[in-house]
Design a protein around this motif. Structure first.
Motif, mmCIF file in Angstrom:
data_model
loop_
_atom_site.group_PDB
_atom_site.id
_atom_site.type_symbol
_atom_site.label_atom_id
_atom_site.label_comp_id
_atom_site.label_asym_id
_atom_site.label_seq_id
_atom_site.Cartn_x
_atom_site.Cartn_y
_atom_site.Cartn_z
ATOM 1 N N ASP A 3 37.707 40.492 53.638
ATOM 2 C CA ASP A 3 37.557 41.322 52.245
ATOM 3 C C ASP A 3 37.041 43.012 51.848
ATOM 4 O OD1 ASP A 3 37.561 38.104 51.966
ATOM 5 O OD2 ASP A 3 35.614 38.373 52.540
ATOM 6 N N ILE A 6 40.431 44.245 51.410
ATOM 7 C CA ILE A 6 41.694 44.393 50.611
ATOM 8 C C ILE A 6 40.309 44.884 49.684
ATOM 9 C CG2 ILE A 6 40.661 42.057 48.168
ATOM 10 C CD1 ILE A 6 41.284 40.040 50.599
ATOM 11 N N ALA A 7 39.223 45.276 49.551
ATOM 12 C CA ALA A 7 38.528 46.142 48.370
ATOM 13 C C ALA A 7 39.247 47.415 48.909
ATOM 14 C CB ALA A 7 36.817 45.773 49.295
ATOM 15 N N THR A 9 41.595 48.386 49.248
ATOM 16 C CA THR A 9 43.069 48.660 48.653
ATOM 17 C C THR A 9 42.452 48.726 47.368
ATOM 18 O OG1 THR A 9 44.055 46.892 50.660
ATOM 19 C CG2 THR A 9 44.992 46.817 48.012
ATOM 20 N N ARG A 10 41.807 47.413 46.417
ATOM 21 C CA ARG A 10 41.135 47.819 44.967
ATOM 22 C C ARG A 10 41.319 48.747 45.404
ATOM 23 N NH1 ARG A 10 38.732 43.393 45.479
ATOM 24 N NH2 ARG A 10 36.445 44.616 45.056
ATOM 25 N N TYR A 11 40.155 49.925 45.232
ATOM 26 C CA TYR A 11 39.165 50.879 45.675
ATOM 27 C C TYR A 11 40.289 52.404 45.316
ATOM 28 C CZ TYR A 11 35.392 48.886 47.185
ATOM 29 O OH TYR A 11 34.171 48.102 47.330
ATOM 30 N N ARG A 12 41.341 52.415 46.317
ATOM 31 C CA ARG A 12 42.460 52.926 46.041
ATOM 32 C C ARG A 12 43.298 53.092 45.086
ATOM 33 N NH1 ARG A 12 43.255 51.271 51.921
ATOM 34 N NH2 ARG A 12 45.160 50.346 51.312
ATOM 35 N N LYS A 13 43.826 51.886 44.228
ATOM 36 C CA LYS A 13 44.121 51.024 43.033
ATOM 37 C C LYS A 13 43.157 52.189 41.696
ATOM 38 C CE LYS A 13 44.131 47.334 41.606
ATOM 39 N NZ LYS A 13 44.075 45.980 40.798
ATOM 40 N N TYR A 14 42.393 52.100 41.853
ATOM 41 C CA TYR A 14 41.507 52.395 41.021
ATOM 42 C C TYR A 14 41.797 53.749 40.448
ATOM 43 C CZ TYR A 14 39.575 47.789 40.899
ATOM 44 O OH TYR A 14 38.983 46.284 40.571
ATOM 45 N N ASP A 114 32.444 48.596 40.883
ATOM 46 C CA ASP A 114 33.969 47.660 41.516
ATOM 47 C C ASP A 114 33.162 47.122 42.249
ATOM 48 O OD1 ASP A 114 35.712 46.387 41.846
ATOM 49 O OD2 ASP A 114 35.477 46.351 43.718
ATOM 50 N N GLN A 118 31.961 42.916 40.302
ATOM 51 C CA GLN A 118 32.013 41.348 41.312
ATOM 52 C C GLN A 118 31.231 40.629 41.542
ATOM 53 O OE1 GLN A 118 35.458 41.095 42.943
ATOM 54 N NE2 GLN A 118 35.971 42.736 41.329
#
Length: 122
Positions: A3, A6-7, A9-14, A114, A118
């Motif tokens: 988890d 995945i978080a 990765t999500r932060y990098r995308k944002y 985030d 979430q």
């Protein structure tokens, strides 16, 4: 652990989306120094996020193996911030100090926002 990766990765995308917006702002507005400061600070923040994710993996692996970890990289994160400040002080006509500081805090803002999204989603 899954988890958390995945978080991250999500932060990098944002953060990459924000960087794209900052580049557009730099290219199409008259506030070049403000957006360059945001870009510099956000790149530093992204580097801090990468090192934080790497240190977190090392810490988790060491914990599972029963070893101790010497550090979580606080000095390297401070060095990135110091380097960004030195760049701004060397080229004050190109970079805005306040926006660079806001950019350095971008990863932490993204993490907090985030987290709330979430929690609302669940």
């Amino acid at each position: 652990m899954q988890d958390l990766s995945i978080a991250f990765t999500r932060y990098r995308k944002y953060i990459f989306y924000l960087l794209a917006i900052y580049v557009l702002g730099w290219g199409f507005t008259a506030y070049k120094s403000v957006f360059l400061g945001l870009i510099l600070g956000t790149l530093g923040s992204l580097w801090i996020l990468f090192t934080l994710a790497r240190k977190n993996k090392q810490f988790t692996k060491a914990y599972e193996e029963g070893r101790t970890v010497r550090s979580l990289g606080t000095m390297s994160r401070m060095a990135v911030a110091g380097l960004a400040v030195l760049i701004v002080m060397e080229y004050p006509e190109n970079f805005h100090l306040g926006s660079m500081i806001i950019g350095l805090m971008t990863a932490y803002f993204v993490i907090m926002i985030d987290f709330f999204f979430q929690k609302l989603h669940k």
